[in-house]
Design an enzyme around this catalytic site. Structure first.
Site, short mmCIF file in Angstrom:
data_model
loop_
_atom_site.label_atom_id
_atom_site.label_comp_id
_atom_site.label_asym_id
_atom_site.label_seq_id
_atom_site.Cartn_x
_atom_site.Cartn_y
_atom_site.Cartn_z
N TRP A 1 0.87 -1.18 0.00
CA TRP A 1 0.00 0.00 0.00
C TRP A 1 0.91 1.23 0.00
CZ3 TRP A 1 -0.40 4.19 3.21
CH2 TRP A 1 -1.59 4.92 3.21
N SER B 1 4.72 -5.84 2.53
CA SER B 1 3.96 -4.94 3.40
C SER B 1 2.51 -5.41 3.54
CB SER B 1 4.04 -3.50 2.88
OG SER B 1 3.54 -2.60 3.82
N MET B 2 1.54 -4.63 3.06
CA MET B 2 0.15 -5.03 3.12
C MET B 2 -0.07 -6.38 2.45
SD MET B 2 -3.25 -3.10 1.65
CE MET B 2 -4.85 -3.89 1.91
N ASP C 1 12.93 -0.05 9.77
CA ASP C 1 11.60 0.15 9.18
C ASP C 1 10.78 1.10 10.05
OD1 ASP C 1 8.92 -0.13 8.25
OD2 ASP C 1 9.34 -2.13 7.51
N HIS D 1 11.50 0.50 5.27
CA HIS D 1 10.35 -0.28 4.81
C HIS D 1 10.49 -0.64 3.33
CE1 HIS D 1 6.38 -1.90 5.18
NE2 HIS D 1 5.91 -1.15 4.21
#
Length: 276
Positions: free
Chosen positions: A32, A98-99, A227, A256
């Site tokens: 995202w 991530s997402m 991150d 990240h």
């Protein structure tokens, strides 16, 4: 353009995807608020190594359908399942950034492992982002609430600065250019405003801790210890404890967005894992 349609759910969803190469299939699930384009470097690396590489736009992002709802993780996992079924894929490695880690875990929960050989969680939100009494290292509710308010009231302004923190830009100027920030802003700002908010609610509010037991295939976990978006203690550290068959790597000083800033390190780990 290559699209396939997921008929499962309240309405048909057209999913844009790219399918290159031959060999063992690897599906790349983006984070995202980006699109399949975030995987540009890894697509190149995997193709050169002889893999079949499939990347796609999550509903609401990129060129896929922009519905009003359906941004819960089971709906998102059904899009992944439509890709696997309609392309008739077997022995797949599913890679979530991530997402996208949520789609990996929810897919294994809802559809099992019959067609999956391996999984990878890269800078993933798994298992839980939010701070709770039993998750003290999570992101405080006031921080998550401020993100939601910014998305509702000043989405484009929020996104303009978001990726500086995504990449720890000041510390990683030697590993990326300002053009990368502009590129990501263009992608993120053109996503559905509704999807941007509702997908954020999904990654911020879904607790996957009880689902970690469903991840029974060999799993690669990679996270950066710098991150600033998804703290390592609430995510990868816990995922490594809850997933039985995992290989856990921490990349020092990686932010990240380590798939860009620390591409060489990530690609090496990913290729070694796929070859095992």
């Amino acid at each position: 353009m290559p699209f396939l349609t997921n008929e499962e759910g309240n309405q048909p969803i057209d999913i844009y995807y790219q399918d290159y190469g031959k060999g063992q299939p690897v599906i790349l699930i983006h984070g995202w608020p980006l699109s399949h384009q975030a995987w540009e470097g890894q697509v190149q690396t995997l193709l050169e190594a002889g893999y079949r590489v499939i990347s796609y736009d999550r509903r609401g992002f990129g060129l896929s359908s922009h519905p009003l709802d359906g941004y819960d993780y089971s709906s998102l996992a059904s899009d992944l399942n439509a890709i696997i079924q309609q392309l008739d894929l077997h022995k797949v490695t599913i890679v979530g950034f991530s997402m996208g880690g949520g789609e990996v875990v929810r897919y294994l929960t809802d559809y099992g492992t019959e067609r999956i050989s391996k999984a990878a969680l890269i800078a993933s939100i798994i298992p839980l982002v939010a701070q709770k009494e039993d998750n003290p290292d999570g992101v405080p509710s006031e921080v998550l609430n401020s993100i939601m308010e910014a998305l509702k009231n000043n989405r484009v302004g929020f996104l303009k600065d978001f990726h500086k923190n995504f990449y720890n830009y000041q510390e990683n100027k030697g590993r990326m250019s300002e053009a990368n920030l502009e590129y990501d802003f263009s992608i993120a700002s053109h996503a559905s405003p509704i999807a941007t908010i509702k997908a954020a609610e999904a990654w911020a509010g879904t607790d996957f801790r009880a689902e970690l037991k469903n991840v029974t295939v060999p799993t690669l976990i990679v996270h950066g210890d710098a991150d600033n978006i998804v703290p390592i203690k609430t995510s990868a550290d816990q995922a490594a404890k809850g997933i039985a068959d995992n290989e856990y790597h921490v990349i020092p000083n990686a932010p990240h967005g380590l798939n860009l800033t620390h591409r060489k390190e990530l690609d090496k780990l990913l290729l070694e894992f796929l070859k095992k």
